[in-house]
Design an enzyme around this catalytic site. Structure first.
Site, PDB file in Angstrom:
ATOM      1  N   TRP A  21      49.910 -51.159-110.953  1.00 24.29           N
ATOM      2  CA  TRP A  21      50.840 -51.343-111.825  1.00 24.29           C
ATOM      3  C   TRP A  21      51.395 -52.726-111.594  1.00 24.29           C
ATOM      4  O   TRP A  21      51.558 -53.164-110.313  1.00 24.29           O
ATOM      5  CB  TRP A  21      52.160 -50.376-111.372  1.00 24.29           C
ATOM      6  CG  TRP A  21      53.651 -50.566-111.574  1.00 24.29           C
ATOM      7  CD1 TRP A  21      54.619 -51.360-111.331  1.00 24.29           C
ATOM      8  CD2 TRP A  21      53.664 -50.647-113.324  1.00 24.29           C
ATOM      9  NE1 TRP A  21      55.607 -50.928-111.671  1.00 24.29           N
ATOM     10  CE2 TRP A  21      55.403 -51.148-113.233  1.00 24.29           C
ATOM     11  CE3 TRP A  21      53.571 -50.083-114.731  1.00 24.29           C
ATOM     12  CZ2 TRP A  21      56.397 -50.334-114.805  1.00 24.29           C
ATOM     13  CZ3 TRP A  21      54.068 -49.975-115.838  1.00 24.29           C
ATOM     14  CH2 TRP A  21      56.076 -50.488-115.726  1.00 24.29           C
ATOM     15  N   ASN A  23      55.355 -54.800-112.452  1.00 22.46           N
ATOM     16  CA  ASN A  23      56.856 -55.486-113.613  1.00 22.46           C
ATOM     17  C   ASN A  23      57.117 -56.764-113.212  1.00 22.46           C
ATOM     18  O   ASN A  23      56.142 -57.544-112.728  1.00 22.46           O
ATOM     19  CB  ASN A  23      57.520 -54.158-113.345  1.00 22.46           C
ATOM     20  CG  ASN A  23      58.267 -53.674-112.215  1.00 22.46           C
ATOM     21  OD1 ASN A  23      57.334 -53.233-111.273  1.00 22.46           O
ATOM     22  ND2 ASN A  23      59.779 -53.700-111.590  1.00 22.46           N
ATOM     23  N   ASP A  24      58.387 -57.136-112.639  1.00 18.22           N
ATOM     24  CA  ASP A  24      58.890 -58.435-112.597  1.00 18.22           C
ATOM     25  C   ASP A  24      58.008 -59.540-112.010  1.00 18.22           C
ATOM     26  O   ASP A  24      57.423 -59.011-110.693  1.00 18.22           O
ATOM     27  CB  ASP A  24      60.459 -58.393-112.303  1.00 18.22           C
ATOM     28  CG  ASP A  24      60.700 -57.114-112.376  1.00 18.22           C
ATOM     29  OD1 ASP A  24      60.841 -55.947-113.071  1.00 18.22           O
ATOM     30  OD2 ASP A  24      62.210 -56.766-111.999  1.00 18.22           O
ATOM     31  N   PHE A  80      61.544 -54.858-103.228  1.00 13.82           N
ATOM     32  CA  PHE A  80      61.660 -55.297-104.981  1.00 13.82           C
ATOM     33  C   PHE A  80      62.611 -57.108-105.380  1.00 13.82           C
ATOM     34  O   PHE A  80      61.982 -57.137-104.576  1.00 13.82           O
ATOM     35  CB  PHE A  80      63.528 -54.632-105.327  1.00 13.82           C
ATOM     36  CG  PHE A  80      63.669 -53.052-105.388  1.00 13.82           C
ATOM     37  CD1 PHE A  80      62.652 -51.794-105.314  1.00 13.82           C
ATOM     38  CD2 PHE A  80      64.625 -52.443-106.665  1.00 13.82           C
ATOM     39  CE1 PHE A  80      62.905 -51.392-106.269  1.00 13.82           C
ATOM     40  CE2 PHE A  80      64.330 -51.367-107.089  1.00 13.82           C
ATOM     41  CZ  PHE A  80      63.231 -50.113-106.388  1.00 13.82           C
ATOM     42  N   SER A  81      62.810 -56.787-106.750  1.00 11.52           N
ATOM     43  CA  SER A  81      62.479 -58.335-106.749  1.00 11.52           C
ATOM     44  C   SER A  81      63.454 -59.430-106.526  1.00 11.52           C
ATOM     45  O   SER A  81      64.580 -59.289-105.658  1.00 11.52           O
ATOM     46  CB  SER A  81      62.484 -58.289-108.027  1.00 11.52           C
ATOM     47  OG  SER A  81      62.167 -57.617-109.621  1.00 11.52           O
ATOM     48  N   ARG A 154      71.449 -56.365-106.298  1.00 15.32           N
ATOM     49  CA  ARG A 154      69.844 -56.730-105.906  1.00 15.32           C
ATOM     50  C   ARG A 154      69.067 -57.987-106.773  1.00 15.32           C
ATOM     51  O   ARG A 154      70.364 -58.866-107.661  1.00 15.32           O
ATOM     52  CB  ARG A 154      69.413 -55.372-106.526  1.00 15.32           C
ATOM     53  CG  ARG A 154      68.809 -55.202-108.393  1.00 15.32           C
ATOM     54  CD  ARG A 154      67.849 -54.340-108.793  1.00 15.32           C
ATOM     55  NE  ARG A 154      67.720 -53.422-109.818  1.00 15.32           N
ATOM     56  CZ  ARG A 154      68.859 -52.236-110.640  1.00 15.32           C
ATOM     57  NH1 ARG A 154      69.812 -51.808-108.741  1.00 15.32           N
ATOM     58  NH2 ARG A 154      68.685 -52.495-111.248  1.00 15.32           N
ATOM     59  N   GLU A 206      70.525 -57.223-114.697  1.00 15.19           N
ATOM     60  CA  GLU A 206      68.960 -57.213-113.405  1.00 15.19           C
ATOM     61  C   GLU A 206      68.459 -58.924-113.159  1.00 15.19           C
ATOM     62  O   GLU A 206      68.703 -59.742-113.964  1.00 15.19           O
ATOM     63  CB  GLU A 206      67.746 -56.298-113.565  1.00 15.19           C
ATOM     64  CG  GLU A 206      68.092 -54.764-113.927  1.00 15.19           C
ATOM     65  CD  GLU A 206      67.111 -54.015-113.805  1.00 15.19           C
ATOM     66  OE1 GLU A 206      67.908 -53.081-113.066  1.00 15.19           O
ATOM     67  OE2 GLU A 206      66.397 -54.510-115.229  1.00 15.19           O
TER      68      GLU A 206
HETATM   69  C1  FRU Z   1      63.428 -54.973-113.250  1.00 14.80           C
HETATM   70  C2  FRU Z   1      64.163 -54.129-111.963  1.00 14.80           C
HETATM   71  C3  FRU Z   1      64.992 -55.273-110.472  1.00 14.80           C
HETATM   72  C4  FRU Z   1      64.389 -53.979-109.752  1.00 14.80           C
HETATM   73  C5  FRU Z   1      62.665 -54.116-109.845  1.00 14.80           C
HETATM   74  C6  FRU Z   1      62.047 -52.725-108.900  1.00 14.80           C
HETATM   75  O1  FRU Z   1      62.937 -54.812-114.127  1.00 14.80           O
HETATM   76  O2  FRU Z   1      64.874 -53.272-112.428  1.00 14.80           O
HETATM   77  O3  FRU Z   1      65.904 -54.457-110.929  1.00 14.80           O
HETATM   78  O4  FRU Z   1      63.802 -55.409-108.727  1.00 14.80           O
HETATM   79  O5  FRU Z   1      62.483 -53.634-110.901  1.00 14.80           O
HETATM   80  O6  FRU Z   1      61.053 -52.895-109.213  1.00 14.80           O
END
Ligand code: FRU
Length: 491
Positions: A21, A23-24, A80-81, A154, A206
């Site tokens: 997986w 994401n960002d 996290f990001s 965040r 975010e």
């Molecule tokens: C955006 C988010 C961020 C967070 C991250 C967690 O997609 O929700 O705000 O830091 O993903 O994986």
């Protein structure tokens, strides 16, 4: 490797993790010939979980080398990001002027705190690397910015503010952004808030980004504030908005209060820009996560999940005192153009099937079209199809002056109730249109009129598309340029 990256749906010229997986995109920074890309990563499964920072580097933004995981969760929480900067002046003391530290600024997400019902479970931490991002040391007195009791706190994006000789952190705080400043990346002072009464609030704010940019071809400088929102995009789900304004080291002042969208498609989220791009290059370089929280965890790829957008250059335009941020694919796209097929300039009425003339039918593909017209056509665009009867259309409608991507005529859509969609955006093209379209195994990115309008959408066709039509109906159109590039796989 050979077998990996040949799976069905695996993007051939977009970044994807080898497995599991993502994401960002996080911490993009340029240093000594390398573009770094970190990313939200769960190395143990193909759905979201304890977050790490995965890591890859590229010399050209197109070919990527996977590197070991950069940051692991620790007792303070998941990682996290966030962002990364080069501390050239050694303000932090982590490196030296000869050997500057690469410093990552990220959010700690403390699961126990969240489970216990506390509100202060997100805080900001830092880590540094003295070996080009290969190994990292976390600052021993983390967190550097504690949580004042706000649930969503965040995604720090840090830049060096030349005028005030300070670091500025832009933070997403529920329904607004907060700006903090620091002399050393360690001690942070609150400066101001922006956004409660601005822009779109269909979802939590975010992944912000704040940077200066000159109006194209001028010395006029403006500041752009990018903010992703978790829900409520123009075509549904998570999406990214931006504001144009000024920033004086303390406060961001927006010009106007309308919502501006960076991308009207469903699949461009949480994108931010690269830090420390050399001044002689001067570009503002952006990459987004090519998915949407509405269905990201259930798209039909299992070995890996999610890709990034193709890297883009952001360009600020000004017309009649209105500012507009255009996005175009980075010019390094040239590096993967293989064969080019050119359709001769001509006037066309009705359907225009290029399948039998174009010597290659395969995705990955780039299509560049420049079309003129006297009267707007009912419809002008591109249609992909296959023998399974599936279609994907991307077209301009002169009737309602809008651009559409229609992904309802696909067979593999049952994984989510909201995936099949007709995504639309207003744009008026009175005298013609320019389209640059990038098509990979499971995505389409359309840049209309040099990136004035962008639409990014994923698709998962049951069979590969092997037929391409340029579709036009209604009035005559005149082809000024029509190029089809076969693109090389970068893997
Ligand atoms: C955006 C988010 C961020 C967070 C991250 C967690 O997609 O929700 O705000 O830091 O993903 O994986």
């Amino acid at each position: 490797s050979e077998k990996i990256y040949k799976e069905p749906y695996r993007p051939q010229f977009h970044f994807t993790p080898e497995t599991h997986w993502m994401n960002d995109p996080n911490g993009m920074v340029y240093y000594e010939g390398e573009y770094h890309l970190f990313y939200q990563y769960h190395p143990e499964s193909s759905v979201w979980g304890p977050m790490h920072w995965g890591h890859a580097v590229s010399k050209d933004l197109v070919h990527w080398e996977h590197l070991p995981i950069a940051l692991y969760p620790d007792s303070l929480g998941y990682i996290f990001s966030g962002s990364a900067v080069m501390d050239y002046e050694n303000t932090s003391g982590f490196g030296s002027k000869d050997k500057p530290a690469m410093v990552a600024i990220y959010t700690y997400h403390n699961m126990e705190g969240e489970k216990a019902g506390r509100n202060d479970f997100q805080s900001q931490g830092i880590a540094y690397s003295l070996d080009k991002g290969r190994t990292w040391t976390k600052y021993e007195k983390n967190p550097v910015l504690k949580n004042p009791g706000i649930r969503d706190f965040r995604d720090p994006k840090v830049i060096w503010h030349k005028e005030s000789k300070k670091w500025i952190m832009t933070l997403a705080v529920q329904d607004h952004t907060s700006f903090y400043s620091s002399k050393n990346l360690i001690d942070w002072t609150f400066e101001s808030d922006f956004g409660k009464e601005f822009g779109s609030h269909g979802g939590v704010w975010e992944c912000p980004d704040l940077f200066p940019i000159n109006v194209e071809g001028t010395d006029e400088e403006k500041w752009i504030l990018i903010v992703s929102i978790g829900a409520g995009g123009p075509n549904g789900g998570s999406t990214t908005q931006y504001f144009v304004g000024d920033f004086n080291g303390k406060e961001f002042v927006s010009i106007g209060n309308d919502t501006k969208w960076l991308d009207y498609g469903r699949d461009n989220y949480a994108g931010v820009t690269w830090s420390n791009v050399p001044e002689e290059d001067g570009r503002v370089l952006f990459i987004g996560w090519m998915s949407n929280w509405q269905y990201a965890t259930v798209v039909p790829t299992y070995k890996w999940r999610s890709a990034n957008t193709f890297p883009r250059e952001l360009v600020l335009k000004k017309e009649d005192n209105n500012y507009h941020l255009n996005s175009v694919p980075v010019k390094e796209l040239e590096l993967i153009r293989e064969e080019c097929y050119i359709i001769p300039n001509q006037d066309i009425k009705g359907n225009f099937d290029v399948t039998n003339t174009i010597p290659f039918k395969a995705i990955p593909l780039e299509i560049d079209l420049e079309i003129a017209w006297d009267e707007q056509p009912q419809k002008f665009g591109v249609k992909l199809s296959n023998s399974a009867g599936e279609e994907l259309e991307a077209f301009y409608s002169g009737v309602n002056e809008s651009f559409t991507i229609d992904r309802t005529k696909l067979k593999n859509i049952s994984f989510s109730d909201v995936f099949a969609s007709i995504d639309k955006a207003k744009i008026s093209c009175k005298t013609g249109i320019k389209l640059q379209i990038l098509i990979d195994e499971s995505s389409i990115e359309v840049f209309v009129n040099d990136g004035e309008l962008v639409m990014t959408d994923q698709f998962f066709s049951a069979e590969k598309f092997d037929k391409i039509d340029v579709v036009s109906s209604g009035n005559n159109i005149s082809v000024k340029e029509a190029k089809f590039y076969k693109l090389k796989s970068v893997w």
